[in-house]
Design an enzyme around this catalytic site. Structure first.
Site, PDB file in Angstrom:
ATOM      1  N   TYR A  95    -113.184 -62.038  34.201  1.00 19.58           N
ATOM      2  CA  TYR A  95    -114.203 -61.784  33.895  1.00 19.58           C
ATOM      3  C   TYR A  95    -115.439 -62.968  34.563  1.00 19.58           C
ATOM      4  CZ  TYR A  95    -112.410 -58.129  31.186  1.00 19.58           C
ATOM      5  OH  TYR A  95    -111.609 -57.179  30.600  1.00 19.58           O
ATOM      6  N   ASN A 118    -116.404 -48.350  33.766  1.00 19.84           N
ATOM      7  CA  ASN A 118    -116.170 -47.879  34.916  1.00 19.84           C
ATOM      8  C   ASN A 118    -115.713 -46.708  35.054  1.00 19.84           C
ATOM      9  OD1 ASN A 118    -114.982 -47.753  37.658  1.00 19.84           O
ATOM     10  ND2 ASN A 118    -113.319 -49.076  37.181  1.00 19.84           N
ATOM     11  N   CYS A 126    -110.468 -52.017  37.818  1.00 17.67           N
ATOM     12  CA  CYS A 126    -110.844 -52.824  36.715  1.00 17.67           C
ATOM     13  C   CYS A 126    -109.637 -53.275  36.056  1.00 17.67           C
ATOM     14  CB  CYS A 126    -111.907 -52.061  35.744  1.00 17.67           C
ATOM     15  SG  CYS A 126    -111.135 -50.299  35.174  1.00 17.67           S
ATOM     16  N   HIS A 127    -108.639 -52.661  36.337  1.00 18.63           N
ATOM     17  CA  HIS A 127    -107.316 -52.998  35.497  1.00 18.63           C
ATOM     18  C   HIS A 127    -106.904 -54.253  36.325  1.00 18.63           C
ATOM     19  CE1 HIS A 127    -105.845 -50.959  39.458  1.00 18.63           C
ATOM     20  NE2 HIS A 127    -104.939 -52.081  39.383  1.00 18.63           N
ATOM     21  N   GLU A 153     -98.253 -53.317  40.776  1.00 18.11           N
ATOM     22  CA  GLU A 153     -98.723 -54.133  41.804  1.00 18.11           C
ATOM     23  C   GLU A 153     -98.224 -55.428  42.030  1.00 18.11           C
ATOM     24  OE1 GLU A 153    -103.015 -54.177  41.652  1.00 18.11           O
ATOM     25  OE2 GLU A 153    -103.219 -52.032  41.715  1.00 18.11           O
TER      26      GLU A 153
END
Length: 163
Positions: A95, A118, A126-127, A153
């Site tokens: 953040y 979001n 946002c993840h 990912e």
């Protein structure tokens, strides 16, 4: 402009896609069971989002190229959401990293609040925003989904936003 909706079944459960000719306005997880929208019933305005999200979950796409039309958002929230698109596939940012990117390092809490609002899950990633200490923090879609997305990912993880 009338909104259209389509349901995409994913490994994380059904995703609801909402949009109009102006663009994609929402991608949200459904916590109940739902049937996928038949390909022939998907509105033309949602077809690109549906195809790209399906390709994402098949590991065929990493970057989304869509027209967006969120139904809400302050200028600050929109700046945060735009910043999220700069966090590449397989990368994470804190953040604080996002606040610093916006030239407002004291806005960490506001960045967190905007991140939680979001409207375009996965598409505006946002993840990929985590705590400064590397810990997983809140996710509107549920922590189990955030963890799954980051692990999904993981094979290409290359470090933080600036690394």
């Amino acid at each position: 402009m009338n909104n259209a909706t389509a349901i995409l079944l994913t490994p994380l459960g059904p995703l609801a896609l909402t949009g109009s000719d102006a663009g994609l306005s929402a991608v949200s997880f459904l916590n109940e069971t739902a049937e996928a929208t038949a390909p022939t019933a998907i509105s033309d305005c949602l077809r690109p989002a549906h195809q790209q999200l399906r390709a994402y979950f098949q590991r065929e796409l990493r970057d989304f190229n869509l027209t967006y039309a969120p139904a809400f958002g302050t200028d600050f929230q929109r700046q945060v959401w735009q910043a999220l698109t700069g966090i590449g596939y397989g990368r994470t940012a804190s953040y604080f990293d996002v606040a610093r990117l916006l030239n407002n390092p004291k806005s960490v809490r506001a960045v967190g609040a905007a991140n939680g609002q979001n409207p375009l899950a996965i598409v505006w990633p946002c993840h990929r925003v985590i705590g400064a200490d590397g810990s997983l923090t809140g996710y509107a879609g549920g922590m189990h989904r955030k963890k799954w997305l980051l692990e999904f990912e993981q094979p290409v993880r290359q470090g933080g936003l600036f690394g």
